[in-house]
Design a protein around this motif. Sequence first.
Motif, mmCIF file in Angstrom:
data_model
loop_
_atom_site.group_PDB
_atom_site.id
_atom_site.type_symbol
_atom_site.label_atom_id
_atom_site.label_comp_id
_atom_site.label_asym_id
_atom_site.label_seq_id
_atom_site.Cartn_x
_atom_site.Cartn_y
_atom_site.Cartn_z
ATOM 1 N N LEU A 105 0.826 -1.204 0.000
ATOM 2 C CA LEU A 105 0.000 0.000 0.000
ATOM 3 C C LEU A 105 0.862 1.257 0.000
ATOM 4 C CD1 LEU A 105 -2.711 1.389 0.075
ATOM 5 C CD2 LEU A 105 -2.742 1.128 2.569
ATOM 6 N N LEU A 106 1.938 1.242 0.768
ATOM 7 C CA LEU A 106 2.837 2.398 0.767
ATOM 8 C C LEU A 106 3.467 2.598 -0.604
ATOM 9 C CD1 LEU A 106 4.932 2.608 4.080
ATOM 10 C CD2 LEU A 106 3.197 4.187 3.222
ATOM 11 N N LYS A 107 3.887 1.506 -1.216
ATOM 12 C CA LYS A 107 4.470 1.608 -2.555
ATOM 13 C C LYS A 107 3.443 2.161 -3.539
ATOM 14 C CE LYS A 107 7.985 -2.032 -2.207
ATOM 15 N NZ LYS A 107 8.467 -3.320 -2.783
ATOM 16 N N GLU A 108 2.195 1.698 -3.387
ATOM 17 C CA GLU A 108 1.132 2.163 -4.269
ATOM 18 C C GLU A 108 0.892 3.664 -4.074
ATOM 19 O OE1 GLU A 108 -3.326 0.586 -5.577
ATOM 20 O OE2 GLU A 108 -2.395 -0.111 -3.713
ATOM 21 N N MET A 109 0.882 4.099 -2.811
ATOM 22 C CA MET A 109 0.647 5.514 -2.532
ATOM 23 C C MET A 109 1.803 6.377 -3.028
ATOM 24 S SD MET A 109 -1.148 5.552 1.216
ATOM 25 C CE MET A 109 -1.544 7.286 1.013
ATOM 26 N N ARG A 110 3.018 5.882 -2.893
ATOM 27 C CA ARG A 110 4.172 6.643 -3.389
ATOM 28 C C ARG A 110 4.155 6.749 -4.903
ATOM 29 N NH1 ARG A 110 8.056 3.313 0.737
ATOM 30 N NH2 ARG A 110 7.725 4.642 2.574
ATOM 31 N N GLY A 111 3.512 5.784 -5.539
ATOM 32 C CA GLY A 111 3.435 5.810 -6.998
ATOM 33 C C GLY A 111 2.359 6.724 -7.546
ATOM 34 N N ARG A 112 1.496 7.276 -6.664
ATOM 35 C CA ARG A 112 0.427 8.164 -7.125
ATOM 36 C C ARG A 112 0.973 9.357 -7.889
ATOM 37 N NH1 ARG A 112 -2.377 11.058 -3.996
ATOM 38 N NH2 ARG A 112 -4.500 10.852 -4.794
ATOM 39 N N ARG A 113 2.126 9.860 -7.455
ATOM 40 C CA ARG A 113 2.639 11.085 -8.065
ATOM 41 C C ARG A 113 3.050 10.891 -9.517
ATOM 42 N NH1 ARG A 113 7.384 13.607 -5.057
ATOM 43 N NH2 ARG A 113 5.740 13.638 -3.509
ATOM 44 N N ASN A 114 3.082 9.646 -9.984
ATOM 45 C CA ASN A 114 3.412 9.381 -11.380
ATOM 46 C C ASN A 114 2.166 9.286 -12.263
ATOM 47 O OD1 ASN A 114 6.230 9.174 -10.798
ATOM 48 N ND2 ASN A 114 5.885 7.104 -10.031
ATOM 49 N N ILE A 115 0.993 9.423 -11.672
ATOM 50 C CA ILE A 115 -0.252 9.316 -12.428
ATOM 51 C C ILE A 115 -0.701 10.710 -12.875
ATOM 52 C CG2 ILE A 115 -2.680 8.649 -12.328
ATOM 53 C CD1 ILE A 115 -1.913 6.573 -10.238
ATOM 54 N N PRO A 116 -0.800 10.959 -14.172
ATOM 55 C CA PRO A 116 -1.243 12.268 -14.661
ATOM 56 C C PRO A 116 -2.690 12.545 -14.249
ATOM 57 C CG PRO A 116 -0.189 10.986 -16.406
ATOM 58 C CD PRO A 116 -0.430 10.046 -15.264
ATOM 59 N N ILE A 117 -2.966 13.770 -13.868
ATOM 60 C CA ILE A 117 -4.320 14.157 -13.476
ATOM 61 C C ILE A 117 -5.313 13.911 -14.609
ATOM 62 C CG2 ILE A 117 -5.791 16.115 -12.841
ATOM 63 C CD1 ILE A 117 -4.143 15.237 -10.539
ATOM 64 N N GLU A 118 -4.869 14.142 -15.835
ATOM 65 C CA GLU A 118 -5.783 13.995 -16.968
ATOM 66 C C GLU A 118 -6.281 12.563 -17.143
ATOM 67 O OE1 GLU A 118 -2.186 13.572 -20.290
ATOM 68 O OE2 GLU A 118 -3.440 15.369 -20.203
ATOM 69 N N LYS A 119 -5.599 11.597 -16.503
ATOM 70 C CA LYS A 119 -6.039 10.205 -16.592
ATOM 71 C C LYS A 119 -6.799 9.755 -15.350
ATOM 72 C CE LYS A 119 -2.368 8.731 -19.737
ATOM 73 N NZ LYS A 119 -1.268 7.750 -19.976
ATOM 74 N N VAL A 120 -6.983 10.645 -14.400
ATOM 75 C CA VAL A 120 -7.702 10.320 -13.170
ATOM 76 C C VAL A 120 -9.204 10.371 -13.445
ATOM 77 C CG1 VAL A 120 -8.213 11.098 -10.819
ATOM 78 C CG2 VAL A 120 -5.859 11.173 -11.682
ATOM 79 N N PRO A 121 -9.965 9.351 -13.023
ATOM 80 C CA PRO A 121 -11.412 9.358 -13.254
ATOM 81 C C PRO A 121 -12.066 10.630 -12.710
ATOM 82 C CG PRO A 121 -10.706 7.215 -12.460
ATOM 83 C CD PRO A 121 -9.518 8.111 -12.355
ATOM 84 N N GLY A 122 -12.860 11.271 -13.563
ATOM 85 C CA GLY A 122 -13.533 12.497 -13.179
ATOM 86 C C GLY A 122 -12.775 13.752 -13.551
#
Length: 527
Positions: free
Chosen positions: A459-476
């Motif tokens: 879960l920590l690794k997953e949360m640290r990886g959030r910053r690599n996700i572009p906002i434009e690909k986030v649902p909504g």
Amino acid sequence: MVLKGNKEVVKATVLDRNSRDQVARLATTAETSDDARIKPSLKKIGPQDIPSDSTVFWSRQPHISVCLEGDNAILFDPDTGREKVINHTGLAIWNAMQGTTRTEDFAVALARRYEINLTDEIRADAAALADELLRDGYAATSGIPTPEPAGADAYSWIHEAPRNIDLSLTGRCNLKCAYCFYADEMAGRQDLPAEAWLDFFTELKSLAVRSLTLSGGEVFMRRDLWQLIDGIVDARMRYSILSNGTLITQKTIEQFLQGGRRIRLDSIQISIDGSCAAVHDQSRGKGSFEKALRGLRVLKDAGFPVTARVTVNRHNVDDLANTARLLLDEIGLARFSTNDAMPMGTGCAHQDSIVLTPQQRLTAMKTLVQLENAYPGRIMATAGSLILWHMFREMEQAKATGTPVRRWKMGSLSSCGCMFVKLAVHHDGMIVPCNMLAAASLGTIGQVQISSIWQNHPLLKEMRGRRNIPIEKVPGCEGCDWSPYCNGGCPADEYTHTGKLYVASMSSCYRLFIKETGGLPDVDGAP
């Protein structure tokens, strides 16, 4: 450097890293030495007090914490909040300070370790570092050797654990605040006994964790609080306290002055939600204002490092200027911080009566920015209306100029950095990434090692990886004009309500903010 054949020995040096060697936290008694309390047999003296032909024996100060980073070691003095970085040769000298070691022995040890001839240069280098460690409080000398040499500790690596951890020591509280994020989720959970916390502190000591933030519930509800604080001191850590202030009296001050409790204290934050009882008590309960103010004044009058937190909500949004005058002008605090009431914990049940409406958020923004200008450097925030005003303003400027700000990462889910620097532990021992993520369990203290969680938990690794996700690909967020400039806001907000990690917080959505309010308020004199 000293050369022998193809072997090279780098001088024992203290690296010049200014940010490493500054006082990390201000405390009014940071200059006070506590060495006599820690080990009365070790008398600290300066190099000028040591005749060249005298025999002195060197020891490491026992309260110093050490961790490794690359080829270097970081020495941390929890009494002052200072740290010093030394290289591998310096660490060899540090380890040689065993209570039976003479100045000449440092050079001998280095010559043996690096298979070189003993020279005056080696003697000078070793003596210079030892003298510097003595002068800065990391070493001590005595005219009498200790009965037995002290062996070197086993050092952890800096990447094995966070430097700071938030601890909720109790779920009990003497107040029932209308917006408490901690209350409802914690119902039915039992407080850990002191023994479990003390064992945990020993684990943190082995990992060179530096500081803890203690809260609840109300931390002063624990009868064994002073035993726990003493355990923190013994574990070579500093600490801060978050409190509602109502249980703090002169007897509390007397307890803080015992042993190393005061010198290790970074700050005490007291919650004040209005300039008078009529405002404050609407959020925190009848009679709480006078008791909280009494506790705040007791700490201030005793010279403690005290600050305040104002949680902005529907009851106090029109009283912020008066509250600032009370805290800064009348009481004389150096600063106070603000945040907004959130729909979490009891805030969920009282959302319609406590959480700011869109128009009230505009009012809060305008007032807080005006106060920030009136009291430069004294109104602080890491979340809430004030920080949102600055964030939205920077988003507008970045969009207008085409130049993203460098202070934070735009265009990805990068808002939260807690999972890179700290962890939190609930009063029942549950480890979480952050206190706000009440249900995001990473394990339980005593059952799983902090070092394992910090380095390996999915879960920590997953949360640290959030910053690599572009906002434009986030649902909504698809197609939003502001997505290249947004950072997604606090993950705890949406995770608490939906259990989803890869979504943006609606409370930080500028598109929604514009729709609800028309946009940022103009503030005269704003930067």
